[in-house]
Design a protein around this motif. Sequence first.
Motif, PDB file in Angstrom:
ATOM      1  N   VAL A1370       0.859  -1.182   0.000  1.00 52.87           N
ATOM      2  CA  VAL A1370       0.000   0.000   0.000  1.00 52.87           C
ATOM      3  C   VAL A1370       0.895   1.232   0.000  1.00 52.87           C
ATOM      4  N   LEU A1371       0.880   1.925  -1.133  1.00 53.06           N
ATOM      5  CA  LEU A1371       1.665   3.159  -1.202  1.00 53.06           C
ATOM      6  C   LEU A1371       0.972   4.275  -0.428  1.00 53.06           C
ATOM      7  N   VAL A1383      -3.745   3.345  -3.495  1.00 56.17           N
ATOM      8  CA  VAL A1383      -2.707   3.228  -4.526  1.00 56.17           C
ATOM      9  C   VAL A1383      -1.763   2.114  -4.085  1.00 56.17           C
ATOM     10  N   LEU A1384      -1.638   1.097  -4.941  1.00 51.18           N
ATOM     11  CA  LEU A1384      -0.810  -0.066  -4.622  1.00 51.18           C
ATOM     12  C   LEU A1384       0.413  -0.093  -5.526  1.00 51.18           C
ATOM     13  N   LEU A1385       1.506  -0.632  -4.999  1.00 55.32           N
ATOM     14  CA  LEU A1385       2.771  -0.749  -5.733  1.00 55.32           C
ATOM     15  C   LEU A1385       3.209  -2.213  -5.739  1.00 55.32           C
ATOM     16  N   LYS A1386       3.681  -2.669  -6.906  1.00 58.83           N
ATOM     17  CA  LYS A1386       4.147  -4.057  -6.999  1.00 58.83           C
ATOM     18  C   LYS A1386       5.341  -4.131  -7.929  1.00 58.83           C
ATOM     19  N   GLY A1479       0.155   4.410   4.689  1.00 60.70           N
ATOM     20  CA  GLY A1479       0.842   3.574   3.712  1.00 60.70           C
ATOM     21  C   GLY A1479       2.316   3.893   3.698  1.00 60.70           C
ATOM     22  N   LEU A1480       2.994   3.428   2.663  1.00 65.35           N
ATOM     23  CA  LEU A1480       4.434   3.669   2.556  1.00 65.35           C
ATOM     24  C   LEU A1480       4.751   5.156   2.478  1.00 65.35           C
ATOM     25  N   SER A1509       5.299  -4.032   6.638  1.00 62.83           N
ATOM     26  CA  SER A1509       3.998  -4.087   7.306  1.00 62.83           C
ATOM     27  C   SER A1509       2.872  -3.671   6.373  1.00 62.83           C
ATOM     28  N   TRP A1510       3.204  -2.950   5.293  1.00 66.11           N
ATOM     29  CA  TRP A1510       2.180  -2.488   4.354  1.00 66.11           C
ATOM     30  C   TRP A1510       2.075  -3.401   3.129  1.00 66.11           C
TER      31      TRP A1510
END
Length: 1609
Positions: A1370-1371, A1383-1386, A1479-1480, A1509-1510
């Motif tokens: 989770v950004l 907003v997610l980051l991968k 988030g991050l 943790s996120w």
Amino acid sequence: MRAVVLALTLAFVASQQINLVPEFALDKTYVYKYEALLLGGLPQEGLARAGIKVSSKVHLSAVTENTFLMKLMDPLLHEYAGIWPKDPFVPATKLTSALAAQLQIPIKFEYANGVVGKVFAPAGVSPTVLNLHRGILNILQLNLKKTQNIYELQEAGAQGVCKTQYVISEDPKANHFIVTKAKDLSHCQERIMKDVGLAYADRCAECTKRIKSLTETATYNYIMKPAAAGVLIAEARVEEVHQFSPFNEIHGAAQMEAKQTLAFEEIQKNPVVPIKADYLARGSLQYEFATEILQTPIQLMKISDAPAQIVEVLQHLVVNNVAMVHDDAPLKFVQLVQLLRAATLENIEAIWAQFKDKPVYRRWLLDALPAVGTPVIVKLIKEKFLAGELTIPEFIQALVVALQMVTADLDTIQLTASLALHEKIATIPALREVLMLGYGSMIAKHCVAVPTCPAELLRPIHELAAEAISKNDIPEITLALKVLGNAGHPASLKPIMKLLPVLKTAAASVPIRVQVDAILALRNIAKKEPKLVQPVALQLVLDRALHPEVRMVACIVLFEAKPSVALMSSLSGAMKMETNMQVASFAYSHIKSLTRITAPDMAAVAGAANVAIKLMSRKLDRLSFCFSRALQLDFYHTPLMIGAAGSAYMINDAATILPRAVVAKARAYLAGAAADVLEIGVRTEGIQEALLKSPAADESVDRITKIKRTLKALINWKALPTNQPLASAYVKLLGQEVAFARIDRNIIEQAIPLATGPKPRELLKVALKALQEGIAFQYARPLLVAEVRRIFPTAVGVPMELSMYSAVVGAASVNVKATITPPLPEEIETMTLEQLKKTDVQLQAEARPSIAIQKFAVMGVNTALIQAAVMAKGEIRLIAPGKVAARADILKGNYKVEALPVEVPEHIAAVSFETLAVVRNIEDPTAERIVPLVPELSLQNPQTWSSEIPDPDMRAEAPMRPTAPFHKTLCLAVPYIEIKGCIEVHSHNAAYIRNSPLFNIIGQHSARAAVARAEGPTVERLELEVHVGPRAAERLLKQINLIDEETQEGKAFLLKLREILETEDKNVPISSESSSSRIISSSSSSMSSSRMTETANHMEPFKKFHKDQYMAQHGASKAVSSGSAASSFEHIQKQAKYLGNAVPPVVAVIARVVRVDHKLLGYQLAAFFDKPTARVQLIVSSIAENDNWKLCADGVLLSKHKVTTKVAWGAECQQYAVITKAEAGILGEFPAVRLEWEYERLPVIVTTYAKKLSKHIPMAALQAGMRFERATNSEKEIELTVALPTKRTLNVVVKAPEMTLSRMAVPLPITVPINPDGTLSIHIDQDILFRAQNYIYDYTTAQCSMMQDTITNFNNRRYKNEMPISCYQVLAQDCTPELKFVVLLKKDEESEENRLNVKLADIDVDLYALGTDAKVKVNEMEVPVSSLPYQHPSGSIQIRKKADGLSLYAPSHGLQEVYFANGHWKIQVADWMKGQTCGLCGKADGEIGQEYTTPSEYLTKSSVSFAHSWVLPVESCRDASQCRMKLESVKLEKQAILNGQESKCYSVEPVLRCLPGCAPIRTIPVTIGYHCLSTDSNLNMFDGIYEKSVDLRETTDAHVACRCTEQCA
């Protein structure tokens, strides 16, 4: 040997001790001669004084052993108002005759062992007369001890129980004893005193420790002769002095002096016989207050028929204050108030019934009734409202004033409580709030008068608070807290504590604003019981679990409770380890500002602050204004005992632009008292979100459920509480909250229909119709601004009063009429713009506002029978009549305003101040005597002044001869307008006695201003006309011609002008200042050369941009670009000296005087704009026939980097000139802007004052933190250069003649949008609005970005993110329950490239890289770049191409922009989302000490643990996301010894590990916290492991890439 003799002597005296108790035998009548004098004024001879004298024979006769009778024989009253000591006392014959019967009635009293007991008198003896008897009995009060000659005790007397010292001595030769007792009336256990209007003022004990404004003392001298069974009082003399000054007493003070003489004459055998009446117990020796409370000291009225007198005064006020306020209106208003105080409830009800239907009389009554301040009035107002005879505004106005003025006794408090809890009041929330606040204020006032006030008074509020808490009724809780805060009773501490998050009670769940209100409710309690409040406030400040705003408000309360050095040092020590920068900044700035406090009552706190500040980190001093601040400034002048203090508290939140709360308070000090005059507080808890937030996100349950499903994998994720849009404000007067308001979404939603509905249109129609028919009204408004009184008895038994009254009456008559052609349509909303353009509006208005203010300060005797006082009287009267006519012809673009002649009175303003000695009695009102305190010179004999001041030092201070009054008249005629104004000043004071503030003030002072027509032609009107449009030139009254220097005529004119100017220069003397400054600058040039060189070395030269960069859209010729910029400007000017020859004026403005002789006088302005050359020209010229004065202003935009203007004025614009250049360039390597002011010639007055001002620049520069250096710069040029090393800092360099100033790295509150080439980073195209909005957000919103593996979060903190393969992190997300976006980051498993997934509304947006190109998918469907911009059907989401990547815009969802490019991404959240994200990228709350907060709100110290943790873990290795990891608590692999025993430890922070059946192929170390238990423990460690405490920190491995077998789960 001497010691032995002394001991024998004392033993002999003790054995021969005589009983000194006065003896009055049973069969004898003792006759004394009594005389009492009470005189007020200044002690210096030759000044006026006022007073009274009482003389009589006193017969004392014993009835029983302890009961006596006293009778006054031949009483006589005298009064005095004259020059002391030459003028005699005047017998008050009529008053003596009126009181003779009462005065000669014997009174009975108990008397034993020299102590007066109970006093008895018939009912026919009034309290005033009985108090005169008490004054005589007070002399007989003797507490004599047999074994001590010198002793001290608290003795009861007529004035209370006060500190008294006895000295007893014997005169053997005269065979009598001398007893001397001295009373310190300033130190009393119980003082008989009445205060009015001082309930909200705090006594400043520290202010009067060294200097006292009121000093009171009394001395009693007795001569006692031995008698058979005791002693006989042969003579008694009493001298009492009350000395008052609003300033330091050493500068002079007014005195009230009381003298009593009781001399024994004879013993008679005839006993005193009581009258045939019942002798009632009338109290003790203590003074009994009579009707002086209801009697104003500024006038004495004989009230025979109160209702008739009220009607008479009311009619006088109504009739004489119509068009203009009457001179005596304030005094008459006070008279009306006094009459109403004497009237009964039935009388007032009858008057109300008579006049309630007459609007003017009704208004005067409603203004006067609340000022009466008696319980009767509160009851009347209540009854009339409940009966429906008062409107709500009338009721609120009357009630607010009445509650502040009324005496707060138990009956009035109960009356207020019953009214506040009435069912009719409950239906009107605003009214109920006013009443409840007033109820709290009433209790506070009562507790000031009765310090032992019972807590039972607050029971209704305590019950209300308890019920509201049980129902969680937030508005009711808030109201109850504010009422308790007003009352300030220590018994309220317990109910308030229930709403404070001190003991982790349910209070922690109430909104922050309620917690803040609960803390603020402690402030008035802290004034009474600071020791109770200090520990509570300190605990709240130090509790890091609380919201920062709560802690900062507690800090305010703590410092107002005046903490000790130890307490403040404890706080400063704790702040050294504080992680919240807002709290640390606030506490530091507050303590630092306290170190500068000079007010005496804060001296101990200032000393403690000076110690505490040394314990805190100086780094906090460098924090910007984005952090919370407290500021306190004060001024206190000890000699004058006057001061003022101001406090301002700004509670910030880095997550918002607006402060969360702002509080400002003003405090005043005067004559040993202090009061919080005004306090205003505003909270903007959610106002920014309400203002900036776009329409709310879709509240679809499906959307929220989908996002929640995504986030459910986060371990113990906790949503932040929702901030409901809310603003609130409150106002406090004299420490009491009088009003507060809350603005929430419901109120706004209710207000919008009211504002946009039909009612406003109806009101507009009515207003326009009334204007066209003509509006005429008269309005008058009185106000009793201040009534401050202190009444206390004197030794004579007559009350003395110190009081101040201030009354204001304002009146105005207004006439307005409008003519609209053509008439407006019936339905105004149907009117079109074209119809409006054809409308011609004419308006005529005349107004005559006037105001009269009268202020009185009185010191002296005030009873219902006689008044004798010194009085200071101030008056202000202002009248400002005006008559205006205006016309707006919209079709022709013509707008005109005319000021028309109006009749003015003889004086439009008058101010006067005088000090008087006044005496008057009720029986002979015509015999009133008023004498100026300082007599005029003509009345004095100069020979008498040489002996008035015996002190030789004082005589040396000032000449003793009185000076003549100062009288002067100054007149000034305004040319052209033919108006003459005169100011007449008169002043006469007593400064010849002593040059001090008090003696300069007393006397007579006045100033009057008059306006009249001057000699010359009559002025018909003043006109201001504005004409807009192409026909503006036709309105110019005088043709504009500018001299061309190239023509023969122009050269001749310039030659003649030069000769005139050179002659003027020769006539100007060269001052020593200017010549010396030249010498200094020349001599110092060598000294400063080295510093100049140093400056030149570290200051790079300013480099211009290309000089030929003209704006293409203006089409300027490039041929002009050759040569310097100045020549370009001159070339454009030479092409057209006067633009009026080429283009018509854009606007013409004419200001002129219209006279009967039709002579043109005034000025005209013409403005021109030449679009091809981007040139603007303004010409102001005189329209007088032979006047060639002009002002010419030319401005040219030479390029997008440079603007040049020239302003010239004088004869034909040739006399004086200033050239201004503004250009962009580079200073060193930074973009910069340079401003140059170059003057060719300036008026002498400007250069003279500029040279004087330049002497103060070095000190001012030093205080501003600038560097100052002497330099040889151009004499006729000032240059300002501003460079931007960063977009948020400035470098400033100022070059002026003889000096250079500079300062580097000046912080800016906003970002400057400048590019390296000096241009603004704003693009003008078809999307200008969109781009402008995004520019603003670009430089104000929180931004998070990632380059390679390093993330820069919203708070601009950097850390390395070790990303797990194929798992989403989770950004940034909306952490409120609304879940507006995620907003997610991968990191992709195959390419190891980053990709983003944005979830908002009903769509999923994937941003990823394909090769070097950025691609986008919406709901799994790819959107070609060629079809961008993409817009969501709702219009709230856009995807656009930007630079080398793509940007998603969704401001209404809280996402301002998500930018994605190959290898780089950036997220910006909307400003109203600051502090609500997680988030991050963090919370965007500015708290850099709390960055690594996990989903469970746990604060970790490891950036790796925080980032992991996120991660969104999965439960199966076959998950579609291809993630192969989960978060779990891990066991510490090595053996741990904790507290001496073997322990097993498990991590309290989740660690990223591969799923079962998968093996790690890449790991990274992470340091985490572990919780340990004994190995023998059977407890399940995994139960609530993430809530456990940390026992130790160790490093373990976290998995970031896994490989799974086909058999994995």
